[in-house]
Design a protein around this motif. Structure first.
Motif, PDB file in Angstrom:
ATOM      1  N   THR A 283       0.855  -1.203   0.000  1.00 27.25           N
ATOM      2  CA  THR A 283       0.000   0.000   0.000  1.00 27.25           C
ATOM      3  C   THR A 283       0.885   1.246   0.000  1.00 27.25           C
ATOM      4  O   THR A 283       0.630   2.198  -0.734  1.00 27.25           O
TER       5      THR A 283
ATOM      6  N   LEU B  62      -6.646  -8.902  -4.320  1.00 27.34           N
ATOM      7  CA  LEU B  62      -7.751  -9.033  -3.374  1.00 27.34           C
ATOM      8  C   LEU B  62      -7.253  -8.581  -2.003  1.00 27.34           C
ATOM      9  O   LEU B  62      -6.076  -8.757  -1.682  1.00 27.34           O
ATOM     10  N   ASP B  63      -8.149  -8.014  -1.215  1.00 31.85           N
ATOM     11  CA  ASP B  63      -7.811  -7.506   0.125  1.00 31.85           C
ATOM     12  C   ASP B  63      -6.797  -6.367   0.084  1.00 31.85           C
ATOM     13  O   ASP B  63      -6.018  -6.164   1.021  1.00 31.85           O
TER      14      ASP B  63
ATOM     15  N   ARG C 244      -6.088  -2.092  -0.405  1.00 28.42           N
ATOM     16  CA  ARG C 244      -6.818  -0.877  -0.027  1.00 28.42           C
ATOM     17  C   ARG C 244      -7.577  -0.372  -1.244  1.00 28.42           C
ATOM     18  O   ARG C 244      -7.176  -0.615  -2.372  1.00 28.42           O
ATOM     19  N   ASP C 245      -8.651   0.352  -0.992  1.00 32.70           N
ATOM     20  CA  ASP C 245      -9.495   0.803  -2.105  1.00 32.70           C
ATOM     21  C   ASP C 245      -8.706   1.615  -3.131  1.00 32.70           C
ATOM     22  O   ASP C 245      -8.953   1.512  -4.332  1.00 32.70           O
TER      23      ASP C 245
ATOM     24  N   ARG D 102      -3.822 -12.465  -3.479  1.00 35.11           N
ATOM     25  CA  ARG D 102      -4.508 -12.062  -2.242  1.00 35.11           C
ATOM     26  C   ARG D 102      -3.467 -11.596  -1.218  1.00 35.11           C
ATOM     27  O   ARG D 102      -2.592 -12.351  -0.821  1.00 35.11           O
ATOM     28  N   ARG D 103      -3.588 -10.334  -0.825  1.00 41.35           N
ATOM     29  CA  ARG D 103      -2.657  -9.757   0.168  1.00 41.35           C
ATOM     30  C   ARG D 103      -2.815 -10.441   1.522  1.00 41.35           C
ATOM     31  O   ARG D 103      -3.927 -10.773   1.934  1.00 41.35           O
ATOM     32  N   ASN D 104      -1.694 -10.579   2.225  1.00 45.76           N
ATOM     33  CA  ASN D 104      -1.686 -11.095   3.610  1.00 45.76           C
ATOM     34  C   ASN D 104      -2.387 -12.437   3.744  1.00 45.76           C
ATOM     35  O   ASN D 104      -2.885 -12.762   4.819  1.00 45.76           O
ATOM     36  N   ALA D 105      -2.425 -13.210   2.671  1.00 42.51           N
ATOM     37  CA  ALA D 105      -3.205 -14.449   2.671  1.00 42.51           C
ATOM     38  C   ALA D 105      -2.648 -15.441   3.689  1.00 42.51           C
ATOM     39  O   ALA D 105      -3.386 -15.994   4.493  1.00 42.51           O
TER      40      ALA D 105
ATOM     41  N   ARG E  46      -2.667 -14.029   7.659  1.00 40.73           N
ATOM     42  CA  ARG E  46      -3.781 -14.173   8.593  1.00 40.73           C
ATOM     43  C   ARG E  46      -3.663 -15.461   9.395  1.00 40.73           C
ATOM     44  O   ARG E  46      -4.041 -15.505  10.556  1.00 40.73           O
TER      45      ARG E  46
ATOM     46  N   GLU F  83      -4.064 -16.418  -6.006  1.00 37.07           N
ATOM     47  CA  GLU F  83      -5.385 -17.055  -5.974  1.00 37.07           C
ATOM     48  C   GLU F  83      -5.658 -17.782  -7.305  1.00 37.07           C
ATOM     49  O   GLU F  83      -6.149 -18.885  -7.309  1.00 37.07           O
TER      50      GLU F  83
END
Ligand code: GLN
Length: 206
Positions: free
Chosen positions: A63, A103-104, A106-107, A120-123, A126, A156
């Motif tokens: 980001t 995916l995931d 910031r806007d 997918r970020r931080n997949a 988590r 993904e």
């Protein structure tokens, strides 16, 4: 390899490879590239980007990297160079930057793109903030590499043009599309330079 065996000046033998130095683990990539036989340079400005044959995008925080790339006027020049065929290698946050879709995020998060994949970020993050695991990578000989995963993304899905080079735990963690290479993990932190050597070979062949 000793430093004396690395050709220091010939760009044909030791291609000039930039490391995007807006944020992240820049120093580690500079060292790994030197060890892998390249001539590394930090890239923060469009003029510096114009002077390199290839680029590494480090791990860090995608980001923040996205925001800084816009502020430094680098986002469009980066997209253009990648579209024009410049070899690029992204690790972790760098992989996110090279995804056509995320995916995931910031806007307002932008990517450079270059690989037809959804990341997918931080997949992994988590489930497990940080871990190490052996990863077999297609095209890398002499056994698996030690994958260092730090709040890591996974891939993904990939489109037709992208080639999966490695999976871990059922998830894609290394992808190549043409001249663009990306890993979820951080070979620059391990002292094993085989992935950087593979990239330097891609640059020599480009
Ligand atoms: N080690 C890393 O590069 C972490 C990536 C970070 N989670 C991001 O979204 O950008």
């Amino acid at each position: 390899m000793t430093t004396s065996s690395i050709p220091a000046t010939s760009t044909a033998d030791a291609p000039v490879i930039g490391v995007l130095a807006l944020q992240g683990d820049v120093r580690e990539h500079l060292a790994a590239l030197t060890a892998a036989g390249a001539t590394p340079r930090q890239v923060r400005r469009p003029e510096e980007l114009a002077e390199v044959a290839a680029l590494v995008i480090p791990g860090g925080e995608s980001t923040t990297m996205s925001k800084l790339a816009i502020i430094f006027g680098l986002l469009e020049p980066l997209r253009e160079r990648v579209r024009a065929g410049m070899p690029v290698y992204g690790t972790c946050a760098g992989m996110i930057m090279l995804a056509d879709k995320i995916l995931d995020g910031r806007d307002d998060q932008e990517t450079i793109g270059g690989i037809d994949m959804i990341v997918r970020r931080n997949a992994f993050g988590r489930q497990n903030e940080s871990f190490e695991a052996e990863v077999e990578i297609q095209g890398i000989e002499d056994g698996p590499v030690e994958g260092v995963f730090i709040r890591a993304p996974w891939v993904e899905s990939v489109g037709g043009g992208a080639e999966v080079l490695a999976t871990f735990d059922g998830h894609t963690v290394a992808v190549r599309q043409g001249n663009v290479l990306a890993t979820s993990f951080h070979p620059e932190l391990t002292g094993d330079h085989r992935v950087h050597r593979l990239f330097v070979e891609m640059v020599r062949g480009a």
